[in-house]
Design a protein around this motif. Structure first.
Motif, PDB file in Angstrom:
ATOM      1  N   GLU A  56      10.989  29.891  53.201  1.00 16.79           N
ATOM      2  CA  GLU A  56      12.207  29.602  53.272  1.00 16.79           C
ATOM      3  C   GLU A  56      12.910  29.013  51.992  1.00 16.79           C
ATOM      4  O   GLU A  56      14.009  29.339  51.687  1.00 16.79           O
ATOM      5  N   LEU A  57      12.002  28.022  51.308  1.00 11.26           N
ATOM      6  CA  LEU A  57      12.509  27.452  50.032  1.00 11.26           C
ATOM      7  C   LEU A  57      12.762  28.533  48.911  1.00 11.26           C
ATOM      8  O   LEU A  57      13.761  28.518  48.340  1.00 11.26           O
ATOM      9  N   THR A  58      11.847  29.536  49.010  1.00 11.44           N
ATOM     10  CA  THR A  58      12.098  30.643  47.751  1.00 11.44           C
ATOM     11  C   THR A  58      13.295  31.622  47.933  1.00 11.44           C
ATOM     12  O   THR A  58      13.667  32.196  47.025  1.00 11.44           O
ATOM     13  N   GLN A  59      14.084  31.322  49.067  1.00  7.28           N
ATOM     14  CA  GLN A  59      15.382  31.991  49.445  1.00  7.28           C
ATOM     15  C   GLN A  59      16.549  31.585  48.760  1.00  7.28           C
ATOM     16  O   GLN A  59      17.722  31.895  49.044  1.00  7.28           O
ATOM     17  N   ALA A  60      16.255  30.212  48.163  1.00  7.64           N
ATOM     18  CA  ALA A  60      17.423  29.385  47.632  1.00  7.64           C
ATOM     19  C   ALA A  60      18.100  30.462  46.520  1.00  7.64           C
ATOM     20  O   ALA A  60      17.395  31.134  45.771  1.00  7.64           O
ATOM     21  N   VAL A  61      19.419  30.146  46.594  1.00  6.91           N
ATOM     22  CA  VAL A  61      20.179  30.906  45.524  1.00  6.91           C
ATOM     23  C   VAL A  61      21.267  29.907  45.076  1.00  6.91           C
ATOM     24  O   VAL A  61      21.376  28.828  45.688  1.00  6.91           O
ATOM     25  N   VAL A  62      21.881  30.221  43.818  1.00  2.00           N
ATOM     26  CA  VAL A  62      22.889  29.487  43.211  1.00  2.00           C
ATOM     27  C   VAL A  62      24.252  29.903  43.740  1.00  2.00           C
ATOM     28  O   VAL A  62      24.471  31.376  43.458  1.00  2.00           O
ATOM     29  N   ASP A  63      25.069  29.096  44.347  1.00  3.49           N
ATOM     30  CA  ASP A  63      26.342  29.468  45.006  1.00  3.49           C
ATOM     31  C   ASP A  63      27.186  28.396  44.682  1.00  3.49           C
ATOM     32  O   ASP A  63      27.135  27.446  45.104  1.00  3.49           O
ATOM     33  N   SER A  64      28.395  28.716  43.986  1.00  8.34           N
ATOM     34  CA  SER A  64      29.545  27.821  43.602  1.00  8.34           C
ATOM     35  C   SER A  64      28.908  26.627  43.164  1.00  8.34           C
ATOM     36  O   SER A  64      29.040  25.379  43.550  1.00  8.34           O
ATOM     37  N   GLY A  65      27.964  26.659  42.165  1.00  7.62           N
ATOM     38  CA  GLY A  65      27.395  25.222  41.331  1.00  7.62           C
ATOM     39  C   GLY A  65      26.596  24.594  42.179  1.00  7.62           C
ATOM     40  O   GLY A  65      26.218  23.515  41.546  1.00  7.62           O
ATOM     41  N   THR A  66      25.836  25.120  43.210  1.00  7.94           N
ATOM     42  CA  THR A  66      24.859  24.308  44.137  1.00  7.94           C
ATOM     43  C   THR A  66      23.920  25.263  44.414  1.00  7.94           C
ATOM     44  O   THR A  66      23.817  26.392  44.432  1.00  7.94           O
ATOM     45  N   LEU A  67      22.805  24.508  45.115  1.00  7.27           N
ATOM     46  CA  LEU A  67      21.753  25.201  45.660  1.00  7.27           C
ATOM     47  C   LEU A  67      22.279  25.800  47.160  1.00  7.27           C
ATOM     48  O   LEU A  67      22.668  24.752  47.995  1.00  7.27           O
ATOM     49  N   SER A  68      22.068  26.955  47.683  1.00  8.74           N
ATOM     50  CA  SER A  68      22.205  27.441  49.043  1.00  8.74           C
ATOM     51  C   SER A  68      21.354  27.962  49.495  1.00  8.74           C
ATOM     52  O   SER A  68      20.447  28.774  48.733  1.00  8.74           O
ATOM     53  N   PHE A  69      21.060  28.103  50.877  1.00  7.76           N
ATOM     54  CA  PHE A  69      19.990  28.574  51.434  1.00  7.76           C
ATOM     55  C   PHE A  69      20.661  29.578  52.723  1.00  7.76           C
ATOM     56  O   PHE A  69      20.930  29.319  53.627  1.00  7.76           O
ATOM     57  N   PRO A  70      20.886  30.932  52.237  1.00  7.06           N
ATOM     58  CA  PRO A  70      21.508  31.913  53.308  1.00  7.06           C
ATOM     59  C   PRO A  70      20.693  31.913  54.602  1.00  7.06           C
ATOM     60  O   PRO A  70      21.420  32.392  55.456  1.00  7.06           O
ATOM     61  N   SER A  71      19.387  31.723  54.324  1.00  4.56           N
ATOM     62  CA  SER A  71      18.497  31.845  55.714  1.00  4.56           C
ATOM     63  C   SER A  71      18.933  30.885  56.798  1.00  4.56           C
ATOM     64  O   SER A  71      18.514  30.988  57.648  1.00  4.56           O
ATOM     65  N   ILE A  72      19.404  29.753  56.309  1.00  4.11           N
ATOM     66  CA  ILE A  72      19.689  28.718  57.279  1.00  4.11           C
ATOM     67  C   ILE A  72      21.160  28.579  57.406  1.00  4.11           C
ATOM     68  O   ILE A  72      21.987  28.097  56.439  1.00  4.11           O
ATOM     69  N   GLN A  73      21.625  29.098  58.529  1.00  7.71           N
ATOM     70  CA  GLN A  73      23.140  28.880  58.781  1.00  7.71           C
ATOM     71  C   GLN A  73      23.606  27.933  59.794  1.00  7.71           C
ATOM     72  O   GLN A  73      22.702  27.357  60.300  1.00  7.71           O
ATOM     73  N   GLN A  74      24.773  27.287  59.305  1.00 11.14           N
ATOM     74  CA  GLN A  74      25.285  26.193  60.214  1.00 11.14           C
ATOM     75  C   GLN A  74      26.680  26.643  60.453  1.00 11.14           C
ATOM     76  O   GLN A  74      27.342  27.361  59.775  1.00 11.14           O
ATOM     77  N   THR A  75      27.146  25.984  61.658  1.00 15.84           N
ATOM     78  CA  THR A  75      28.264  26.256  62.199  1.00 15.84           C
ATOM     79  C   THR A  75      29.295  24.990  61.893  1.00 15.84           C
ATOM     80  O   THR A  75      28.826  23.944  62.281  1.00 15.84           O
ATOM     81  N   LEU A  76      30.421  25.620  61.353  1.00 15.35           N
ATOM     82  CA  LEU A  76      31.482  24.548  61.147  1.00 15.35           C
ATOM     83  C   LEU A  76      32.699  24.579  61.976  1.00 15.35           C
ATOM     84  O   LEU A  76      33.000  25.980  62.111  1.00 15.35           O
ATOM     85  N   LYS A  77      32.991  23.733  62.507  1.00 18.25           N
ATOM     86  CA  LYS A  77      34.278  23.789  63.497  1.00 18.25           C
ATOM     87  C   LYS A  77      35.313  22.883  62.911  1.00 18.25           C
ATOM     88  O   LYS A  77      35.164  21.684  62.472  1.00 18.25           O
ATOM     89  N   LEU A  78      36.581  23.509  62.736  1.00 16.58           N
ATOM     90  CA  LEU A  78      37.797  23.176  62.270  1.00 16.58           C
ATOM     91  C   LEU A  78      38.519  22.475  63.205  1.00 16.58           C
ATOM     92  O   LEU A  78      38.393  22.569  64.579  1.00 16.58           O
ATOM     93  N   SER A  79      39.353  21.616  62.708  1.00 15.09           N
ATOM     94  CA  SER A  79      40.250  20.731  63.871  1.00 15.09           C
ATOM     95  C   SER A  79      41.085  21.517  64.675  1.00 15.09           C
ATOM     96  O   SER A  79      41.565  21.398  65.885  1.00 15.09           O
ATOM     97  N   ASN A  80      41.211  22.991  64.332  1.00 11.13           N
ATOM     98  CA  ASN A  80      42.165  23.595  64.914  1.00 11.13           C
ATOM     99  C   ASN A  80      41.222  24.481  66.038  1.00 11.13           C
ATOM    100  O   ASN A  80      41.839  25.447  66.803  1.00 11.13           O
ATOM    101  N   GLY A  81      39.933  24.454  65.848  1.00 12.17           N
ATOM    102  CA  GLY A  81      39.163  24.906  67.105  1.00 12.17           C
ATOM    103  C   GLY A  81      38.405  26.142  66.575  1.00 12.17           C
ATOM    104  O   GLY A  81      37.326  26.623  67.232  1.00 12.17           O
TER     105      GLY A  81
END
Length: 171
Positions: A56-81
């Protein structure tokens, strides 16, 4: 104005550690166990997954100046639903603050030490070199001690005029 640290490149990933180059010009090591402890994230399941799973760790990529892990997804919920699925990433400022200098890689990239060795090999003093290239002994000293940045034109003048060598970038 201080530059906010951003990750530019991953140079190596091994045993829970990510070796990076930051936009500050520094080579640094991010130890994810230390990162989790520093920011009281030891119970974060996503971080634990990265710490315990090298694949999992070796799948790290640089995205927008930080470390990102595309194999680990998270869901964000906005105030509008609305919801969005995004890659798990780590704050670059926190990464920088928790990381340590990668001394081995830094040593390889210190031009000052290389210039000092070349000057000594040529049998010259700092004063003699400074006189040849039209600068001060103090500036040569600061460069050799890695306490001053150097413009490419000045570096070229020191090497080609002062040391009578050829500047080349090699792999």
């Amino acid at each position: 104005m201080k530059t906010l640290p951003r990750v530019l490149k991953i140079t190596e990933i091994t045993k829970g550690k990510i070796f990076c180059v930051f936009n500050t010009g520094e080579y640094r090591i991010v130890d994810l166990k230390k990162f989790a402890a520093d920011y009281e994230l030891t119970n974060d399941l996503r971080l634990q997954k990265l710490i315990s799973n090298q694949e999992e760790l070796t799948q790290a990529v640089v995205d927008s100046g930080t470390l990102s892990f595309p194999s680990i997804q998270q869901t964000l919920k906005l105030s509008n639903g609305q919801t969005y699925s995004v890659s798990f990433d780590l704050d670059p400022i926190m990464l920088y603050e928790s990381s340590v200098e990668d001394i081995e890689r830094e040593k390889k990239n210190r031009i000052g030490e290389q210039l000092k060795a070349a000057r000594k090999s040529a049998g010259m003093t700092q004063e003699e070199l400074a006189s040849r290239v039209g600068t001060s002994k103090g500036y040569i000293s600061r460069i050799e001690n890695n306490r001053s940045d150097i413009e490419l034109s000045t570096l070229r003048r020191i090497i080609e005029v002062g040391l009578n060598k050829r500047l080349a970038i090699t792999d």
